[in-house]
Scaffold this motif. Sequence first.
Motif, PDB file in Angstrom:
ATOM      1  N   ASN A   7       1.025  -1.262  -0.664  1.00 56.65           N
ATOM      2  CA  ASN A   7      -0.344  -0.018  -0.209  1.00 56.65           C
ATOM      3  C   ASN A   7       0.887   1.536   0.078  1.00 56.65           C
ATOM      4  O   ASN A   7       0.371   1.909   0.588  1.00 56.65           O
ATOM      5  CB  ASN A   7      -0.776   0.173   1.035  1.00 56.65           C
ATOM      6  N   SER A   8       1.468   0.986  -0.734  1.00 47.59           N
ATOM      7  CA  SER A   8       2.664   2.298  -1.240  1.00 47.59           C
ATOM      8  C   SER A   8       3.021   2.724  -2.577  1.00 47.59           C
ATOM      9  O   SER A   8       2.780   1.673  -3.262  1.00 47.59           O
ATOM     10  CB  SER A   8       4.190   2.446  -0.955  1.00 47.59           C
ATOM     11  N   GLN A   9       2.696   4.164  -2.335  1.00 47.85           N
ATOM     12  CA  GLN A   9       3.541   4.712  -3.982  1.00 47.85           C
ATOM     13  C   GLN A   9       4.745   4.910  -4.286  1.00 47.85           C
ATOM     14  O   GLN A   9       5.080   5.339  -4.946  1.00 47.85           O
ATOM     15  CB  GLN A   9       2.593   5.789  -3.804  1.00 47.85           C
ATOM     16  N   ARG A  10       5.916   4.903  -3.037  1.00 47.55           N
ATOM     17  CA  ARG A  10       7.159   4.925  -2.945  1.00 47.55           C
ATOM     18  C   ARG A  10       8.185   4.281  -3.352  1.00 47.55           C
ATOM     19  O   ARG A  10       8.720   3.411  -2.484  1.00 47.55           O
ATOM     20  CB  ARG A  10       7.720   5.706  -1.635  1.00 47.55           C
ATOM     21  N   LEU A  11       8.119   3.444  -4.592  1.00 44.80           N
ATOM     22  CA  LEU A  11       9.208   2.540  -4.948  1.00 44.80           C
ATOM     23  C   LEU A  11       9.455   2.874  -6.216  1.00 44.80           C
ATOM     24  O   LEU A  11       9.034   3.506  -7.542  1.00 44.80           O
ATOM     25  CB  LEU A  11       7.684   1.183  -5.452  1.00 44.80           C
ATOM     26  N   ALA A  12      10.409   2.361  -5.907  1.00 46.24           N
ATOM     27  CA  ALA A  12      11.533   2.742  -7.354  1.00 46.24           C
ATOM     28  C   ALA A  12      12.422   1.296  -7.374  1.00 46.24           C
ATOM     29  O   ALA A  12      13.434   0.081  -6.605  1.00 46.24           O
ATOM     30  CB  ALA A  12      12.167   4.053  -6.827  1.00 46.24           C
ATOM     31  N   LEU A  13      12.539   1.691  -8.886  1.00 47.08           N
ATOM     32  CA  LEU A  13      13.335   0.508  -9.217  1.00 47.08           C
ATOM     33  C   LEU A  13      14.945   0.952  -9.426  1.00 47.08           C
ATOM     34  O   LEU A  13      15.074   1.807  -9.535  1.00 47.08           O
ATOM     35  CB  LEU A  13      13.307   0.045 -10.911  1.00 47.08           C
ATOM     36  N   ALA A  14      16.049  -0.176  -9.026  1.00 46.77           N
ATOM     37  CA  ALA A  14      17.132   0.695  -8.608  1.00 46.77           C
ATOM     38  C   ALA A  14      17.669   1.051 -10.414  1.00 46.77           C
ATOM     39  O   ALA A  14      17.333  -0.088 -11.425  1.00 46.77           O
ATOM     40  CB  ALA A  14      17.915  -0.765  -8.717  1.00 46.77           C
ATOM     41  N   PRO A  15      18.703   1.176 -10.406  1.00 50.15           N
ATOM     42  CA  PRO A  15      19.235   2.865  -9.394  1.00 50.15           C
ATOM     43  C   PRO A  15      18.313   3.798  -9.650  1.00 50.15           C
ATOM     44  O   PRO A  15      17.179   3.754 -10.552  1.00 50.15           O
ATOM     45  CB  PRO A  15      20.835   3.699 -10.428  1.00 50.15           C
ATOM     46  N   ALA A  16      18.051   4.141  -8.353  1.00 48.46           N
ATOM     47  CA  ALA A  16      16.733   4.937  -8.034  1.00 48.46           C
ATOM     48  C   ALA A  16      17.154   6.464  -8.121  1.00 48.46           C
ATOM     49  O   ALA A  16      18.830   6.782  -9.031  1.00 48.46           O
ATOM     50  CB  ALA A  16      16.569   4.937  -6.465  1.00 48.46           C
ATOM     51  N   ALA A  17      16.227   7.435  -9.104  1.00 51.74           N
ATOM     52  CA  ALA A  17      16.768   9.071  -8.953  1.00 51.74           C
ATOM     53  C   ALA A  17      17.168   9.602  -7.901  1.00 51.74           C
ATOM     54  O   ALA A  17      17.440   8.911  -6.212  1.00 51.74           O
ATOM     55  CB  ALA A  17      14.676   9.356  -9.737  1.00 51.74           C
TER      56      ALA A  17
END
Length: 234
Positions: A101-111
């Motif tokens: 329940n989170s929108q704060r996901l990122a694929l590595a490498p992150a911005a």
Amino acid sequence: MIAMRLPSILLVALLGLAGCARYQPVPLYQLDSGDAEVPSAKEGLAVLLGPVSIADYLQREALLQRQEDGSLIASRDARWAGSLAADIDQQLLLQLSSQLNSQRLALAPAAPGFTPQVQILMSIARLDSGPHRPAVLEAQWRLMGKNGELLDGRLVRLEQAHSGTIADQVHAQSTLMRQLVEQVASAVKAHDGEIPAIAERAPKKAPVTTPKKEAPPKIPMAQPVRIDSEVFRF
């Protein structure tokens, strides 16, 4: 004349049929996301997914079929709609976002500017099936804390039966992906107390500038006018 033309007409017709059979469109498939829903709130745990390592044989558009002897053969009747490796990455992100329940996901490498609270390292060594072989997923995942400490990890081997059709095989592989994400999401929730919260930064206050007092306008001083000429009186 008619007898001579018939074989030519028949040959053209046969070639036309062969061409139609050869260039029939091939069905394209993607992994099924199921009932995963993207959270609407732009909040939640900050998660860095990756690096995600995917076996070389999965990084292609060919839909491979596992045979009875264990060999792999590219299907002639179907293929993936694009790169399977890219599809796996997107499914992992979508499923984790829904589970946590989170929108704060990122694929590595992150911005730049993205500060994760946890990191999930993933390695997928196998994801395939065959007409007479079940869908199999073999993977390893590790859950890392903010300071690089290992919180959890597991080697996974999952199987899912299917009816044998390509469509049902893809559905079975999709089910295995969802089961993998459920395991990882459960581990993240179990270690929730060990995951430090990100300190909120106080907004920077704009520097207070005092208005400068305007100097009074300068009034030019009257200067005496000197007359050098003489005045004559009559």
